[in-house]
Design an enzyme around this catalytic site. Structure first.
Site, short mmCIF file in Angstrom:
data_model
loop_
_atom_site.label_atom_id
_atom_site.label_comp_id
_atom_site.label_asym_id
_atom_site.label_seq_id
_atom_site.Cartn_x
_atom_site.Cartn_y
_atom_site.Cartn_z
N SER A 12 -49.53 45.63 36.67
CA SER A 12 -50.15 44.31 36.58
C SER A 12 -51.51 44.31 37.26
O SER A 12 -51.69 44.86 38.33
CB SER A 12 -49.25 43.27 37.24
OG SER A 12 -49.10 43.56 38.61
N ASP A 13 -52.49 43.73 36.60
CA ASP A 13 -53.82 43.61 37.19
C ASP A 13 -54.41 42.27 36.81
O ASP A 13 -53.75 41.44 36.17
CB ASP A 13 -54.72 44.80 36.80
CG ASP A 13 -55.02 44.83 35.31
OD1 ASP A 13 -55.42 43.79 34.75
OD2 ASP A 13 -54.86 45.91 34.70
N TYR A 65 -46.20 48.82 28.52
CA TYR A 65 -46.88 50.08 28.19
C TYR A 65 -46.28 50.69 26.93
O TYR A 65 -45.06 50.81 26.81
CB TYR A 65 -46.76 51.06 29.35
CG TYR A 65 -47.70 50.78 30.50
CD1 TYR A 65 -48.54 49.67 30.52
CD2 TYR A 65 -47.77 51.66 31.57
CE1 TYR A 65 -49.40 49.43 31.56
CE2 TYR A 65 -48.65 51.44 32.63
CZ TYR A 65 -49.46 50.32 32.63
OH TYR A 65 -50.33 50.11 33.66
N LYS A 74 -55.95 47.12 42.84
CA LYS A 74 -56.37 46.15 41.84
C LYS A 74 -56.88 44.91 42.57
O LYS A 74 -56.25 44.46 43.55
CB LYS A 74 -55.21 45.78 40.93
CG LYS A 74 -54.65 46.96 40.16
CD LYS A 74 -55.64 47.47 39.12
CE LYS A 74 -55.04 48.59 38.28
NZ LYS A 74 -55.97 49.02 37.22
N ASP A 123 -60.47 47.95 41.78
CA ASP A 123 -60.53 47.91 40.31
C ASP A 123 -60.36 46.46 39.85
O ASP A 123 -59.31 45.87 40.04
CB ASP A 123 -59.40 48.77 39.75
CG ASP A 123 -59.43 48.87 38.23
OD1 ASP A 123 -60.25 48.19 37.60
OD2 ASP A 123 -58.63 49.65 37.68
N ASN A 167 -60.79 45.43 36.65
CA ASN A 167 -60.33 45.34 35.26
C ASN A 167 -61.09 44.29 34.44
O ASN A 167 -60.49 43.52 33.70
CB ASN A 167 -58.83 45.06 35.22
CG ASN A 167 -58.02 46.26 35.68
OD1 ASN A 167 -57.73 46.40 36.88
ND2 ASN A 167 -57.70 47.15 34.78
N GLU A 200 -64.44 49.33 40.21
CA GLU A 200 -64.19 49.81 38.84
C GLU A 200 -64.17 48.64 37.87
O GLU A 200 -63.61 47.58 38.18
CB GLU A 200 -62.84 50.53 38.86
CG GLU A 200 -62.44 51.16 37.55
CD GLU A 200 -61.20 52.06 37.74
OE1 GLU A 200 -61.06 52.66 38.82
OE2 GLU A 200 -60.40 52.12 36.81
N GLU A 225 -62.99 53.41 31.07
CA GLU A 225 -61.72 53.48 30.33
C GLU A 225 -61.72 52.62 29.08
O GLU A 225 -60.98 52.89 28.15
CB GLU A 225 -60.54 53.10 31.23
CG GLU A 225 -60.49 51.65 31.62
CD GLU A 225 -59.23 51.30 32.41
OE1 GLU A 225 -59.29 51.42 33.64
OE2 GLU A 225 -58.22 50.91 31.81
N ASP A 269 -61.67 58.12 29.07
CA ASP A 269 -60.29 57.89 28.67
C ASP A 269 -59.98 58.84 27.51
O ASP A 269 -60.79 59.00 26.60
CB ASP A 269 -60.08 56.44 28.24
CG ASP A 269 -58.63 56.16 27.88
OD1 ASP A 269 -57.91 55.62 28.73
OD2 ASP A 269 -58.22 56.48 26.75
N HIS A 300 -59.89 58.26 33.74
CA HIS A 300 -58.87 57.21 33.74
C HIS A 300 -57.54 57.83 33.33
O HIS A 300 -57.47 58.64 32.42
CB HIS A 300 -59.25 56.12 32.74
CG HIS A 300 -58.17 55.12 32.49
ND1 HIS A 300 -57.58 54.92 31.26
CD2 HIS A 300 -57.56 54.26 33.33
CE1 HIS A 300 -56.68 53.96 31.35
NE2 HIS A 300 -56.63 53.55 32.59
N ALA A 301 -56.47 57.40 34.03
CA ALA A 301 -55.13 57.86 33.61
C ALA A 301 -54.13 56.75 33.90
O ALA A 301 -54.50 55.60 34.14
CB ALA A 301 -54.76 59.17 34.29
#
Lengths: 440, 440
Positions: free
Chosen positions: B24-25, B33, B221, B249, B251, B275, B302, B325, B352-353
């Site tokens: 979750s972000d 996913y 995040k 990050d 997002n 990020e 990403e 990515d 990115h992973a």
């Protein structure tokens, strides 16, 4: 009972245009102009439906259509009137659905699917209001127009307060401009003469006819072969004389350096603008080209993915003309944002059209812009291509090189019922007869 | 008989991760996913298949899967060996198919579909060669590597000759670096502690565990609530001390001005990079943020749609770290272009992973970069998230905060057969039990 949206019906509609080389350009040699078409149904019992579509050029139209159908979960079951009363909220919900957003974000198939649904909702709203969309939009208050726009990612270039200011400045002249529009229409330019697949003779004849029809600007596709382009540009200039604007369109064919070199070779024939000289994602590239080829102008936008790309093209002084597309960004709402950005930066909007039904739709946005946003038609033209209008219930009307203002309620997006049957892919009669080798 | 590619099998695979708030972000509060998974079959009779996938976060995975299946026309019937011998040519054919290109261009669902197929072809090629992909790539000559890359739209930043020069400079040290990689692996950083949905206690514990496990960088995040972010950043810094890097990050949550203000509030806790501070399309916005928040660094990539966006991020000095990515741009070939661009501009690549299988795939690209392109691991880390590795036939191996070099032939992309059954959406047993309310 409150009337509800009952669902979406989608159609994969394709026209076998590749057989005629209409629509051929340096990047798209054999397009089959297609629509991923959607109808929004309600249980209001008023006989009204919302119509919209994404435009594609063939392969993948099935995936695009599936993406539109996949948005049904977001609209089915909603109350019709509340939904249409808050299309700004509806837009945000569709675009910011986090799971779907991952597939873009805000670009490509999913974004175009949202465009189709958003535009269909606007079509329905305008029909229920009994007005053509351009007029419905142009009669909203500045505050109502601002509500349509999501300013996320735009605030460094355009704050809501500035946008409101732009709209308020245009308010006093609205009535006069509305009357002017109804009297005289909106200027068009024509791409009909300039497809790459046409012979020199056909090019010459079509250029002459375009001027006779009243167009003051036409456009040639370029970018496949420099020698051919020079010859075709010379023919066109000979035919139309020095006072008609000739734009050229490279459809993204070039790298930055190639674009600069190529346009310089065409410069002696006074091209008005060069369109899509390179990748539509290349903001810095467009800016470099614009600087290098001045006074020839850069136009772009039909493949710009969203308002964030347009924002940057404007910030970087990359465009002399902004060519919004009605169905690539997420429909009316995002285009209102783009019109406001263009007004803020003082760049004329000359919408992309052609394809399937893009002329029908985009005229509404240009006319709304004239009445309520930029307040000007100066140095502005809507693209016109004479393809496939016969398939629409409310096709555009051109007179002396100008689009006449639509008067019929809605967004002019509705395909004829027979077209939905005949051109259904792959099982409609047009396609089955081609598959059997009996097609025209 | 020459062995041929016989077709594509595709699978809509989803994991119900939203039930745990893993992942979750600020922009993606409840992701499931998912993988749009593809298997390439041949009639070679060697038992080898090519495996690849696009990563999504749930809704729309069906559309993504349909887009992959829609590419079958381009690969089925081709000779296996000739196709695998010219994956540069195959890439161009897929990406420049003009009808499909219209649906991007080079972005979104269609581009990610090409990524899945291209990566699956590389998986097959590496399996047939009996080598892990990173090694296969690292053993190509500079000239063979250049053949993989489409320089269209890149030449103003990186000409083929310059790229060749970069690869030749790295050639002498290849063997030593290959040995070093096999001995010591490649440094990782962990995102495991920092998901927004976690409690302060869980954050504190996971930070401590990350350092104990040998990680020298972790990531939080941020972006939903400033007060929360300051508190969480303070907790993390308290736990790990001054010498461990803490990245944050957002997002894509912020506008440009908000990003600058927010990062300044976090600056006292020494964030290493921020990020995705804003829209991934906003090159100029990233550049403005980078300039304003220095010495805090900007990392992004990403969601960058393609090599043209990366080119501009580098040209605009917008990135201190480039986060490619493996499955958003069009697979291995486009990532080779991006690695070369990064090397040209001297920007470290920190891939990115996470997600489904992104760790498994991207390690190969980072290791190839170390051996044959940048020639360096300095200041470089591969993201690591400990999700869903158990579903892969050849999962990543982490030791003391480092990825160990894969030794098994292929691209580590293969899901376990049981996973393809259990997590099939919507009719696999995991999803039917959730639908029936009997799920875990």
């Amino acid at each position: 009972m409150v009337a509800k949206i009952t669902g979406l019906r989608t159609y994969d509609i394709r026209f076998p245009t590749s057989r005629e080389l209409d629509g051929s350009d340096a990047m798209n040699p054999a397009p089959d102009y297609s629509a991923s078409y959607v109808v929004i149904d309600t249980d209001a019992g008023d006989g009204l439906e919302g119509h919209g579509f994404a435009f594609t050029i063939g392969r993948g139209n099935d995936v695009q259509t599936a993406a539109i159908q996949g948005l049904e979960f977001a609209v089915a079951g909603r109350p019709v009137q509340d939904t249409l009363d808050d299309l700004g909220g509806m837009w945000r919900e569709l675009v910011h659905d986090s799971q779907l957003r991952w597939l873009g974000p805000e670009k490509g198939v999913v974004h175009m699917a949202i465009a189709a649904v958003v535009n269909a909702l606007w079509d329905l709203k305008a029909k229920r209001a009994g007005k053509p969309l351009w007029q419905l939009l142009a009669e909203l208050t500045p505050e109502q127009i601002i509500e349509l726009v999501d300013f996320r990612y735009l605030s460094d270039a355009l704050a809501p307060g500035e946008a409101l200011e732009i709209l308020r400045r245009a308010e006093p002249g609205r009535a006069a401009r509305l009357a002017k529009l109804r009297d005289g229409g909106y200027p068009a330019y024509t791409t009909t003469p300039g497809w790459l697949g046409y012979s020199d003779e056909k090019l010459r004849r079509l250029c002459r006819e375009a001027v006779e029809q009243g167009f003051r600007q036409l456009k040639l596709k370029v970018g496949a072969d420099l020698t051919d382009d020079i010859r075709r540009m010379r023919i066109a200039r000979e035919e139309v004389g020095p006072d008609i604007r000739i734009a050229v369109d490279a459809n993204q064919r070039w790298d930055v350096g190639t674009a600069i070199d190529w346009v310089r070779e065409l410069a002696p024939f006074d091209p008005w603008w060069v369109e899509e000289p390179t990748s539509p994602d290349d903001v810095l590239g467009h800016a470099a080209i614009a600087q290098a080829i001045a006074p020839v102008r850069v136009a772009s936008g039909e493949h710009a993915a969203n308002r964030v790309v347009f924002k940057q093209l404007l910030q970087a002084n990359a465009l002399s003309y902004l060519q919004l597309d009605v169905a690539r960004v997420a429909g009316v709402n995002e285009n209102v944002a783009i019109l406001l950005l263009a007004a803020k930066f003082g760049v004329p909007v000359c919408p992309h059209a052609g394809g399937v039904g893009l002329c029908e739709l985009v005229q509404h946005l240009a006319m709304f812009d004239f009445v309520a946003v930029s307040g000007s038609m100066d140095d502005r033209v809507i693209e016109y291509v004479d393809h496939l209008h016969e398939h629409f219930v409310d096709p555009v009307t051109l007179r002396e090189g100008r689009y006449l203002a639509p008067s019929r309620p809605g967004f002019s997006a509705e395909l004829r019922p027979g077209t939905l049957v005949d051109y259904a892919y792959p099982h409609g009669p047009v396609w089955t007869s081609i598959a059997e080798g009996t097609g025209a």
